[in-house]
Design a protein around this motif. Structure first.
Motif, PDB file in Angstrom:
ATOM      1  N   ALA A  25       7.351  49.845  86.141  1.00 46.54           N
ATOM      2  CA  ALA A  25       7.952  50.073  87.580  1.00 46.54           C
ATOM      3  C   ALA A  25       9.109  50.215  87.611  1.00 46.54           C
ATOM      4  O   ALA A  25      10.106  49.766  86.827  1.00 46.54           O
ATOM      5  N   GLY A  26       9.891  51.175  88.589  1.00 49.04           N
ATOM      6  CA  GLY A  26      11.062  51.619  88.673  1.00 49.04           C
ATOM      7  C   GLY A  26      11.653  52.940  87.714  1.00 49.04           C
ATOM      8  O   GLY A  26      12.469  53.565  87.851  1.00 49.04           O
ATOM      9  N   MET A  27      10.538  53.278  86.912  1.00 47.06           N
ATOM     10  CA  MET A  27      10.693  54.379  85.891  1.00 47.06           C
ATOM     11  C   MET A  27      10.256  55.876  86.740  1.00 47.06           C
ATOM     12  O   MET A  27       9.206  55.968  87.395  1.00 47.06           O
ATOM     13  N   LYS A  28      11.015  56.740  86.412  1.00 52.04           N
ATOM     14  CA  LYS A  28      10.950  57.967  87.134  1.00 52.04           C
ATOM     15  C   LYS A  28       9.606  58.793  86.290  1.00 52.04           C
ATOM     16  O   LYS A  28       9.741  58.667  85.093  1.00 52.04           O
ATOM     17  N   VAL A  29       8.826  59.431  86.902  1.00 52.19           N
ATOM     18  CA  VAL A  29       7.534  60.181  86.380  1.00 52.19           C
ATOM     19  C   VAL A  29       8.428  61.152  85.454  1.00 52.19           C
ATOM     20  O   VAL A  29       7.862  61.369  84.291  1.00 52.19           O
ATOM     21  N   VAL A  30       9.250  61.763  85.702  1.00 49.36           N
ATOM     22  CA  VAL A  30      10.200  62.799  85.144  1.00 49.36           C
ATOM     23  C   VAL A  30      10.435  62.333  83.638  1.00 49.36           C
ATOM     24  O   VAL A  30      10.180  63.024  82.649  1.00 49.36           O
TER      25      VAL A  30
END
Length: 326
Positions: A25-30
């Motif tokens: 959680a909190g991680m950017k997909v990019v």
């Protein structure tokens, strides 16, 4: 040839397993797709397609777009679909994870809500315990279906047999297969080589043969079991070259032809000093309308059901099969 299929499978398997642990959680997909694709390339292998990160109702064909702010959120059911190629010999594998951890602030440093184009629900949704349990069960239905199919694959098994095994497994667990998504055969430099491996019994009596290379990918859902197109694109395929009126489009097409003619690519792969997001979009539109580039629509369950995907690449043997992506 077999050794290269196995090497591609080993690379993809290792990166897939590490990515499943890394997605929080909190991680950017990019950031996740950049890490996955960099890890594959660091081995000397290439990408057999852009890494797909499809969230919740999204079943397939989503990857990070230029300047993508999409965040992973606690409770998201996320499909990580990736592949490596070694001298054109391909692996294709996917795992579904349920995201854990503390959600990030859905606003940027100026207080502006983050744009989340890969989501149907902007911001950080609250997922109840019952919903979370349901998502784990959907994941289990997809994974179990793949295990059961692998147990019956051998020389002579029919495509209908495979589809029946997927459907029966999922329906016994209370879920539906997605019937208009399928696995596929693989050949050198050809990700979708002709055979379509169904996720329901479609009556096809075509038999798999010893030596066939196939990707089997059961999609499970608590929704309609049919995907529909969203009006957004993140992944593309080169089709042909044709002179364009716009110089920028001709430059872009040359880059695509020279670097991405054999495997699909993402729009973000085309960003460079000459092409920022605005110029890229302007140059890409004529290539799509003229049929030089094919855009893959992002796919979601028609009734907004949650979706899980599990996938392995296998080599068919006389009395069983070898899984290259374990």
């Amino acid at each position: 040839m077999l050794d290269k299929y196995r090497e591609a499978g080993k690379i993809a398997s290792k990166v897939r397993n590490e990515a499943a642990k890394k997605a929080t959680a909190g991680m950017k997909v990019v950031d996740l797709v950049d890490w996955i694709e960099s890890e594959i390339k660091s081995t000397g292998a290439g990408l057999s397609f852009p890494c797909n990160i499809s969230i919740n109702q999204i079943a397939a064909h989503y990857t990070a777009v230029p300047n993508d702010d999409t965040l992973l959120c606690n409770g998201d059911i996320v499909k990580i679909d990736l592949g490596a190629e070694v001298d054109g010999y391909i692996s294709d594998t996917a795992v579904t994870v349920i995201i854990e951890g503390d959600n990030a602030d859905p606003y940027d440093e100026d207080g502006k809500p983050l744009n989340m184009p890969g989501r149907l629900d902007d911001g950080n949704p609250v997922v109840t315990d019952d919903e979370l349990e349901e998502r784990y069960n959907i994941l289990d239905a997809s994974a179990t279906a793949l295990e059961n199919v692998i147990s019956i694959v051998k020389d002579g098994v029919t495509l209908n047999d495979i589809g029946k095994e997927v459907e029966t497994t999922m329906q016994d667990m209370g879920y539906n297969p997605i019937t208009n998504l399928a696995g596929h055969s693989l050949e050198q430099y050809n990700l979708h080589a002709g055979l379509s491996i169904p996720n329901y019994p479609d009556g096809n009596t075509t038999q798999l043969k010893e030596g066939d290379h196939v990707a089997i990918e059961p999609f499970a859902t608590n929704g309609a079991g049919i995907v529909s197109d969203l009006p957004q694109y993140a992944i593309y395929s080169y089709i042909k070259s044709k002179p364009q009126r716009q110089p920028l489009s001709n430059q872009l097409l040359k880059n695509i032809r020279n670097n991405y003619s054999q495997f699909n690519f993402a729009g973000r792969h085309l960003l460079n000093d000459k092409f920022d997001e605005r110029k890229l979009n302007r140059a890409l539109r004529p290539l799509i309308s003229s049929g030089c580039v094919y855009p893959f629509a992002v796919l979601k369950d028609k009734n907004d059901g949650m979706v899980a995907q599990t996938e392995h690449t296998i080599i068919v043997e006389k009395e069983g099969c070898e899984v290259t992506t374990l």
